[in-house]
Design an enzyme around this catalytic site. Structure first.
Site, short mmCIF file in Angstrom:
data_model
loop_
_atom_site.label_atom_id
_atom_site.label_comp_id
_atom_site.label_asym_id
_atom_site.label_seq_id
_atom_site.Cartn_x
_atom_site.Cartn_y
_atom_site.Cartn_z
N CYS A 42 0.84 -1.21 0.00
CA CYS A 42 0.00 0.00 0.00
C CYS A 42 0.87 1.25 0.00
CB CYS A 42 -0.92 0.00 1.22
SG CYS A 42 -1.85 1.53 1.41
N CYS B 274 -1.39 6.06 6.86
CA CYS B 274 -2.79 5.78 7.16
C CYS B 274 -3.01 5.19 8.54
CB CYS B 274 -3.34 4.84 6.08
SG CYS B 274 -4.96 4.16 6.45
N GLN C 282 -20.51 -9.07 10.16
CA GLN C 282 -19.06 -9.26 10.11
C GLN C 282 -18.49 -8.64 8.84
OE1 GLN C 282 -17.06 -10.48 12.36
NE2 GLN C 282 -18.27 -11.74 13.73
N TYR D 4 -25.83 -10.84 22.09
CA TYR D 4 -25.27 -9.88 21.13
C TYR D 4 -25.56 -10.38 19.71
CZ TYR D 4 -22.31 -8.61 25.21
OH TYR D 4 -21.84 -8.25 26.46
N ASP E 121 -30.54 -8.46 21.31
CA ASP E 121 -29.62 -7.37 20.97
C ASP E 121 -30.26 -6.08 21.47
OD1 ASP E 121 -27.12 -7.25 18.73
OD2 ASP E 121 -28.05 -5.34 19.22
N CYS F 67 -13.06 -10.56 19.88
CA CYS F 67 -12.25 -9.78 18.95
C CYS F 67 -11.16 -9.02 19.69
CB CYS F 67 -13.12 -8.83 18.13
SG CYS F 67 -14.05 -7.65 19.13
#
Length: 465
Positions: free
Chosen positions: A82, A88, A295, A324, A345, A420
């Site tokens: 990149c 970035c 996702q 969730y 949720d 995550c």
């Protein structure tokens, strides 16, 4: 540097250069080394490299630095493809070979477990990271902030720890459709001289261009995030989008006038086309509304959900809770092997999408409600309904402590945690270890070239069947 009790023992000064051997990668993908027992974080440095570092920040518990020179490079160092990679900050590991990224991500999980979980790692099965065959163009959604530079509309991400907006013309981890969409919308806003939001002055209208694509359907959704509901030249903007981007099936507007880092506001307005786009995972299709969580890497999501299914070990008799739940993806992935699915949720739109998705697929054994798991689990238990397994896929902050309390009270035989963030996962493991045993941890690479790593963890109730 003056030494006081708070930073006693720190020998570094800001601006000082010093040699450093990098021992490992940190949770944010930075190199970690030790200078006179002082931990130093160095973005861009890789394990086993010998570097010369300039100290950029000194605090009581650690120092931060930048690479001035690489004396001995890692054999796994590669040239990042990149052109704006170093500016970035959206990716952190493009300069590390992909195979080695997978190895280091497992190590990040191991480090978090060592530090926070209380697990005996000698007896804990932490598996090799499941990677991608092609780790590029995998993201189905972009959220690029807008700005003006020299009279031109730009869109991209803020550089790390700054308010400097990096214009991104082409992102190599984004699906090509979202790249094309953002560039075209940017040009439309330029051509029509639409008012662009200025974050510093808090003036202007269009703040963010959100683009999402269904990998299987090819359908594209655009959401313009605006600082106010009135969007001048709205009809012209819509007609130009339809003319230049026929693949766009849904055009929405979301209003967020708050001073906040959150992208979306509470109110969403339908401008044109459908209110949802479709995405397919395996044999399941999902309707995605503007704010619905889904996702970001559909290819790896199938692998991730297959790991959840393996961990659930379904026989067709199980009652499952999908906490969730979002638009119901995980629950529906399990529904054909379970007796009953119940999900919840806090976002009403997601619950409605989940209900529609379940109905569309003919899952009569799936129920979705608005609210938190910590509210519904004890309520259902009081009504005599106890789940055999609970699946959670919480945000990066981990599970709410009230939810963990509810799990420890309800005591499902299996608890499957999709994480995550290894650090919050490890802390939650420590809480859950009162009643649960970790059978294994399976890392999955959902975001190649970043420091993020997801995990699927299978817990079983101690003394349970």
């Amino acid at each position: 540097m003056k030494t006081n009790e708070k930073n006693k023992g720190i020998t570094l000064e800001k601006g000082q250069t010093f040699p450093l051997t990098i021992k490992r990668l940190g949770i944010n993908g930075e190199g970690v080394g030790y200078f006179k027992k002082q931990v130093v974080f160095v973005p861009g440095a890789l394990p086993n490299e010998e570097v010369v570092v300039e100290a950029t920040n000194i605090s009581a518990k650690f120092a931060e630095g930048k690479v001035k020179k690489i004396r001995k490079a890692s054999p796994h160092r590669v040239d990042p493809p990149c052109p704006i990679y170093h500016e970035c900050g959206g990716c952190q590991l493009q300069h590390l070979s992909y195979e080695k990224q997978l190895h280091e991500k497992r190590d990040i999980v191991v480090q978090a477990m060592e530090r926070f979980s209380g697990l005996d790692l000698g007896k804990t099965d932490i598996r090799q990271t499941i990677g991608m065959e092609d780790p590029w163009n995998y993201r189905n959604k972009s959220q690029f902030q807008t700005g003006l530079r020299n009279g031109k509309v730009i869109a991209g991400l803020y550089s790390k720890n700054s308010h400097h907006l990096i214009n991104i013309d082409h992102c190599i981890v984004q699906h090509e459709a979202t790249n094309k969409t953002v560039q075209t919308v940017k040009q439309i806003l330029q051509d029509l001289k639409v008012s662009i939001y200025d974050e510093r002055k808090r003036k202007g209208i269009v703040r963010t261009i959100v683009s999402r694509v269904g990998f299987k359907s090819g359908q594209v959704q655009i959401v313009l995030i605006t600082a106010q509901e009135n969007l001048p030249r709205k009809d012209l903007i819509v007609s130009e989008i339809k003319k230049r981007l026929p693949e766009v099936k849904s055009i929405m507007q979301n209003i967020n006038g708050e001073k906040t880092s959150l992208i979306f506001g509470e109110k969403t307005v339908h401008l044109d086309g459908e209110e949802v786009i479709q995405e397919q995972l395996g044999d399941l299709t999902f309707d995605l509304s503007a704010r619905a969580f889904f996702q970001l890497n559909p290819v790896q999501t199938v692998k991730l959900y297959d790991e959840v299914k393996k961990a659930a070990q379904l026989t067709g008799k199980e009652k499952i809770v999908d906490a969730y739940c979002g638009v119901g993806t995980i629950g529906m992935w399990l529904a054909d092997g379970a007796k009953e699915i119940r999900g919840m949720d806090t976002i009403a739109d997601s619950v409605e999408d989940a209900k529609k998705n379940a109905k569309k697929h003919g899952f009569k054994n799936a129920t979705y409600v608005k609210g938190t798991a910590e509210h519904w689990l004890p309520k259902w238990l009081g009504e005599g309904w106890r789940p055999d397994a609970v699946v959670v896929d919480p945000p990066r902050t981990g599970c709410d402590q009230k939810l963990l309390g509810a799990i420890l009270k309800v005591k499902p035989k299996k608890f499957i945690y999709v994480s995550c963030n290894p650090s919050t996962l490890a802390k939650d493991i420590k809480t859950l270890s009162k009643a649960y045993k970790v059978e294994y941890i399976q890392p999955v690479d959902m975001f190649p070239h970043t420091a993020h790593v997801e995990c699927v963890v299978q817990f079983t109730l101690k003394g349970g069947n």
